[in-house]
Structures are given as structure tokens and as C-alpha cells.
Design a protein around this motif. Structure first.
Motif, PDB file in Angstrom:
ATOM      1  N   GLY A  11       6.441  46.990  40.688  1.00  0.00           N
ATOM      2  CA  GLY A  11       7.149  45.996  41.485  1.00  0.00           C
ATOM      3  C   GLY A  11       8.046  45.075  40.686  1.00  0.00           C
ATOM      4  N   PHE A  12       7.989  45.167  39.360  1.00  0.00           N
ATOM      5  CA  PHE A  12       8.822  44.294  38.528  1.00  0.00           C
ATOM      6  C   PHE A  12      10.289  44.685  38.678  1.00  0.00           C
ATOM      7  N   GLU A  13      11.143  43.684  38.884  1.00  0.00           N
ATOM      8  CA  GLU A  13      12.589  43.921  38.941  1.00  0.00           C
ATOM      9  C   GLU A  13      13.310  42.660  38.482  1.00  0.00           C
ATOM     10  N   MET A  14      14.286  42.825  37.616  1.00  0.00           N
ATOM     11  CA  MET A  14      15.068  41.693  37.129  1.00  0.00           C
ATOM     12  C   MET A  14      16.527  42.102  37.083  1.00  0.00           C
ATOM     13  N   THR A  15      17.312  41.471  37.943  1.00  0.00           N
ATOM     14  CA  THR A  15      18.733  41.780  38.043  1.00  0.00           C
ATOM     15  C   THR A  15      19.545  40.497  38.012  1.00  0.00           C
ATOM     16  N   GLN A  16      20.566  40.468  37.174  1.00  0.00           N
ATOM     17  CA  GLN A  16      21.511  39.358  37.190  1.00  0.00           C
ATOM     18  C   GLN A  16      22.546  39.603  38.281  1.00  0.00           C
ATOM     19  N   TRP A  17      23.249  38.563  38.661  1.00  0.00           N
ATOM     20  CA  TRP A  17      24.327  38.751  39.628  1.00  0.00           C
ATOM     21  C   TRP A  17      25.444  37.745  39.386  1.00  0.00           C
ATOM     22  N   TYR A  18      26.625  38.123  39.844  1.00  0.00           N
ATOM     23  CA  TYR A  18      27.824  37.302  39.675  1.00  0.00           C
ATOM     24  C   TYR A  18      28.632  37.313  40.971  1.00  0.00           C
ATOM     25  N   GLY A  19      29.137  36.146  41.330  1.00  0.00           N
ATOM     26  CA  GLY A  19      29.961  36.051  42.538  1.00  0.00           C
ATOM     27  C   GLY A  19      30.993  34.957  42.407  1.00  0.00           C
ATOM     28  N   LEU A  20      32.003  35.004  43.256  1.00  0.00           N
ATOM     29  CA  LEU A  20      33.069  34.007  43.220  1.00  0.00           C
ATOM     30  C   LEU A  20      32.749  32.834  44.135  1.00  0.00           C
ATOM     31  N   LEU A  21      33.049  31.642  43.640  1.00  0.00           N
ATOM     32  CA  LEU A  21      32.925  30.411  44.411  1.00  0.00           C
ATOM     33  C   LEU A  21      34.224  29.634  44.270  1.00  0.00           C
ATOM     34  N   ALA A  22      34.584  28.893  45.296  1.00  0.00           N
ATOM     35  CA  ALA A  22      35.754  28.024  45.253  1.00  0.00           C
ATOM     36  C   ALA A  22      35.319  26.616  45.634  1.00  0.00           C
ATOM     37  N   PRO A  23      36.091  25.603  45.246  1.00  0.00           N
ATOM     38  CA  PRO A  23      35.741  24.244  45.662  1.00  0.00           C
ATOM     39  C   PRO A  23      35.666  24.135  47.178  1.00  0.00           C
ATOM     40  N   ALA A  24      34.773  23.293  47.654  1.00  0.00           N
ATOM     41  CA  ALA A  24      34.621  23.125  49.106  1.00  0.00           C
ATOM     42  C   ALA A  24      35.896  22.606  49.753  1.00  0.00           C
ATOM     43  N   SER A  25      36.776  21.981  48.969  1.00  0.00           N
ATOM     44  CA  SER A  25      38.027  21.439  49.507  1.00  0.00           C
ATOM     45  C   SER A  25      39.062  22.514  49.799  1.00  0.00           C
ATOM     46  N   LEU A  26      38.836  23.745  49.351  1.00  0.00           N
ATOM     47  CA  LEU A  26      39.798  24.820  49.612  1.00  0.00           C
ATOM     48  C   LEU A  26      39.836  25.119  51.107  1.00  0.00           C
ATOM     49  N   PRO A  27      41.031  25.152  51.724  1.00  0.00           N
ATOM     50  CA  PRO A  27      41.118  25.474  53.151  1.00  0.00           C
ATOM     51  C   PRO A  27      40.475  26.818  53.468  1.00  0.00           C
ATOM     52  N   GLN A  28      39.896  26.909  54.649  1.00  0.00           N
ATOM     53  CA  GLN A  28      39.175  28.123  55.030  1.00  0.00           C
ATOM     54  C   GLN A  28      40.064  29.363  54.988  1.00  0.00           C
ATOM     55  N   ALA A  29      41.318  29.219  55.408  1.00  0.00           N
ATOM     56  CA  ALA A  29      42.219  30.372  55.415  1.00  0.00           C
ATOM     57  C   ALA A  29      42.442  30.911  54.006  1.00  0.00           C
ATOM     58  N   HIS A  30      42.555  30.009  53.033  1.00  0.00           N
ATOM     59  CA  HIS A  30      42.726  30.442  51.649  1.00  0.00           C
ATOM     60  C   HIS A  30      41.451  31.126  51.141  1.00  0.00           C
ATOM     61  N   ALA A  31      40.308  30.563  51.514  1.00  0.00           N
ATOM     62  CA  ALA A  31      39.033  31.146  51.111  1.00  0.00           C
ATOM     63  C   ALA A  31      38.870  32.547  51.690  1.00  0.00           C
ATOM     64  N   ASP A  32      39.298  32.720  52.931  1.00  0.00           N
ATOM     65  CA  ASP A  32      39.213  34.034  53.571  1.00  0.00           C
ATOM     66  C   ASP A  32      40.086  35.053  52.837  1.00  0.00           C
ATOM     67  N   LYS A  33      41.244  34.602  52.393  1.00  0.00           N
ATOM     68  CA  LYS A  33      42.154  35.493  51.665  1.00  0.00           C
ATOM     69  C   LYS A  33      41.535  35.906  50.331  1.00  0.00           C
ATOM     70  N   LEU A  34      40.928  34.961  49.644  1.00  0.00           N
ATOM     71  CA  LEU A  34      40.257  35.275  48.384  1.00  0.00           C
ATOM     72  C   LEU A  34      39.079  36.223  48.604  1.00  0.00           C
ATOM     73  N   SER A  35      38.328  35.979  49.658  1.00  0.00           N
ATOM     74  CA  SER A  35      37.161  36.805  49.949  1.00  0.00           C
ATOM     75  C   SER A  35      37.556  38.259  50.184  1.00  0.00           C
ATOM     76  N   ALA A  36      38.612  38.465  50.979  1.00  0.00           N
ATOM     77  CA  ALA A  36      39.065  39.824  51.267  1.00  0.00           C
ATOM     78  C   ALA A  36      39.562  40.507  49.997  1.00  0.00           C
ATOM     79  N   ALA A  37      40.296  39.767  49.171  1.00  0.00           N
ATOM     80  CA  ALA A  37      40.832  40.338  47.932  1.00  0.00           C
ATOM     81  C   ALA A  37      39.711  40.672  46.943  1.00  0.00           C
ATOM     82  N   ALA A  38      38.732  39.777  46.828  1.00  0.00           N
ATOM     83  CA  ALA A  38      37.629  39.994  45.882  1.00  0.00           C
ATOM     84  C   ALA A  38      36.784  41.195  46.294  1.00  0.00           C
ATOM     85  N   ALA A  39      36.478  41.284  47.597  1.00  0.00           N
ATOM     86  CA  ALA A  39      35.662  42.396  48.081  1.00  0.00           C
ATOM     87  C   ALA A  39      36.348  43.732  47.841  1.00  0.00           C
ATOM     88  N   ARG A  40      37.665  43.734  47.950  1.00  0.00           N
ATOM     89  CA  ARG A  40      38.417  44.964  47.700  1.00  0.00           C
ATOM     90  C   ARG A  40      38.575  45.229  46.204  1.00  0.00           C
TER      91      ARG A  40
END
Length: 330
Positions: A252-281
Motif C-alpha cells: 500500500g505504500f505510494e509516494m508521488t510528487q506533483w506539480y501544477g500551475l497557479l495564478a494570483p487570485a486577482s487574475l480575471p476568470q477569463a484569463h485563468a480559463d485561457k491559461l487552464s486550456a493552454a496548460a492542459a493541452r
């Protein structure tokens, strides 16, 4: 026949209406044109670790998708808190940070006070990749596998040591997790980043380490380091002869690191959505896939909502581990 007569009143009404109407397509065009300059991707760690490989391969592909340069800016220090605090305060709308198991899921339970609020300071963008942890030792250590390493550690308690990229880093957590399940005692030697840690490990100045696969795969293949176990749930295709920790007596032992993108909370939602789509692709593009898979990193490319839920689950997972290991900041 009725004729149209432009009165002063109607002219004023039309004059008021036209500018407002004309602003709509302008606003839409401005929204579509974002980003308007290069985007800085801040990495809270020194160059040379798994974060570097994930960040640079993702940034390269996002540059192509967004039409603006996405460049990596390494800012180590304070277990990642320096960079996280800086990005949390950024208001230029062209700054992101590489979130990590340590800065998001662990630091909140290690530090009494942080220069950022992990729950409110950022917008989750996308979970980029998961990276299996590899347990490695210097090649001249008399331990060919995890079973022999644990026996050696128990025969001479406190004489073996292990390095990490710093207190609260993923490698620190991974080794403390192993110590906890195997009931062993090793000394912890914290460094300022994975690069310096690996230099001393290969130089024989420390005995062991738990490191993300991308940062050490080349050294394992060249014989400069010996991998005694993988923290993955199954053996890695790149290291088919190396058994997992679970296979060597710890089901049952498992150890995995992970990395993800975060942006400041002040970033407009539309910009965040654009980054999210680009990063996922980006992490699924052939060039990025080739880099990550060759280093045993698992590309994910989640939605923002999926990443937010994942962060919450990781915080719940690591809180009791941190408390039990009594991990404290430098």
C-alpha cells in the motif's frame, strides 16, 4: 411619406448609445488578445530538479499555444514560500507559479505563518504532472535494494543520513514517510534545492535521498546513483528491474510528487480559463510528452476545478504525516 428628422435630443441619444455599443467589440478583442506580453512562470526551487523539467517542457508548449513567450524564473528560498508570496501579490496579470506538494499541501501545516494564504491567494489553473519518487543511494553504499538498506540502517541507527531539497520538500516527506513505515532512524541533511543535494549524493557526502524521477533518471542509467526502490504503485517501464517500496515489504505504500500551475487570485476568470486550456493541452503535446515520459513523469493536464479538488485531498492526506514526523521549518 414619413421623413426622418434628426432632432437635437435624438442625436444626443444616438451619441450616447454608439460609444457604449462600440466598446463591446473592443473589449472582446482586448480579451481575446490577452496575454499582451510575456508570461513569467515562477518556479519556487533551484534549477536541476523535477520542477525544472516539468516547468520548462510545459512553458515551451504554452508559448506556442498562447502566442506569447512563457519563460521560467527560478526563485528558491524559504521552502518555496518566497516565490509563492511574491506571486500571490503580483498584479501584472502575466505571472504564474508552479504549485507543488510542498508549497500547497505541506507548508500550511509546517509554518505558523505564511506570506500567502494557500486557500485564497491563488487560482488553481491545471495539475500538470505527477512524478514518482525514487529512493536512491550512492553507488558504493553496501545496499543493493530497500530490504538491505533498511537492515543496514537498523544495524547502525543514526549513522546513515539522507539529503533533501529542504525542510518540508517532497523528498523530505518521502523519506520521513519511509522511516515511519519501516521504523528506522536516519539523519536528515537539508539542502537549498535538488541540484546541490544530488551533487553531494553523487560525491559520497550523503548516503541516500528520495527524489522525483525526472531529476535522477539519467544518473541512475549512467551508474552514478543506485535506485533501491520506486515510490510508485507499479514498477516503472524505465526501470523494470527495480521493485516498488510496496513489493519490498510495505503493501500500500505510494509516494508521488506533483506539480501544477497557479495564478494570483486577482487574475480575471477569463484569463485563468485561457491559461487552464493552454496548460492542459501543453502537457499532452508530442514534444512535452516525449520529455516527460522519458523521465517517468506522468502528464495530467486537469481542469481548474479538478486541480482544486486534488489540492484539498492532498492537504487532508499530508496533515497527519507532518504532525507525526514533527517536521519543522529551518
Amino acid at each position: 411619406m414619413n421623413t426622418f428628422r434628426l432632432t437635437r435630443r435624438s442625436a444626443l441619444c444616438l451619441g450616447a448609445a454608439f460609444p457604449a455599443a462600440s466598446m463591446l467589440p473592443l473589449a472582446a478583442r482586448a480579451q481575446a488578445a490577452w496575454p499582451t506580453k510575456s508570461i513569467r512562470l515562477v518556479v519556487p526551487f533551484a534549477p536541476g530538479g523535477s520542477s525544472e523539467i516539468v516547468a520548462r517542457s510545459t512553458a515551451s508548449e504554452m508559448t506556442k499555444l498562447l502566442g506569447q513567450s512563457v519563460y521560467v524564473d527560478n526563485k528558491p528560498g524559504g521552502a518555496g514560500n518566497v516565490a509563492m508570496g511574491e506571486v500571490a501579490r503580483a498584479e501584472d496579470q502575466h505571472t504564474m507559479v508552479l504549485g507543488h506538494i510542498g508549497t500547497i499541501a505541506v507548508n500550511p501545516f509546517i509554518f505558523d505563518k505564511l506570506p500567502y494564504d494557500p486557500a485564497k491567494a491563488f487560482r488553481p489553473i491545471s495539475l500538470l504532472a505527477k512524478v514518482p519518487t525514487l529512493y536512491v543511494v550512492r553507488p558504493d553504499l553496501p545496499a543493493r535494494n530497500l530490504t538491505e538498506f533498511i537492515a543496514l540502517a537498523k544495524a547502525k541507527p543514526g549513522t546513515l543520513n539522507y539529503g533533501s531539497a529542504g525542510n518540508g520538500s517532497a523528498g523530505h516527506l518521502a523519506f520521513e514517510y519511509l522511516k515511519m513505515v519501516s521504523n528506522t532512524f536516519l539523519l536528515h541533511v537539508p539542502y537549498r534545492g535538488t541540484g546541490p543535494q544530488l551533487t553531494d549524493l553523487m560525491g559520497g557526502r550523503v548516503d541516500a535521498a528520495a527524489v522525483g524521477a525526472p531529476a535522477v533518471m539519467q544518473f541512475i542509467k549512467s551508474g552514478k546513483l543506485r535506485c533501491i526502490a520506486t515510490g510508485s504503485s507499479q514498477r516503472l517501464a524505465q526501470l523494470p528491474d527495480v521493485p516498488t517500496v510496496a513489493e519490498q515489504g510495505f503493501p500500500g505504500f505510494e509516494m508521488t510528487q506533483w506539480y501544477g500551475l497557479l495564478a494570483p487570485a486577482s487574475l480575471p476568470q477569463a484569463h485563468a480559463d485561457k491559461l487552464s486550456a493552454a496548460a492542459a493541452r501543453a502537457v499532452k503535446e508530442p514534444a512535452s510528452l516525449k520529455v516527460m515520459e522519458s523521465e517517468a513523469a506522468q502528464p495530467i493536464g486537469s481542469t481548474a476545478a479538478e486541480f482544486a479538488r486534488f489540492i484539498e485531498s492532498e492537504q487532508q492526506r499530508w496533515k497527519p504525516v507532518v504532525a507525526r514526523a514533527k517536521i519543522k521549518p529551518d
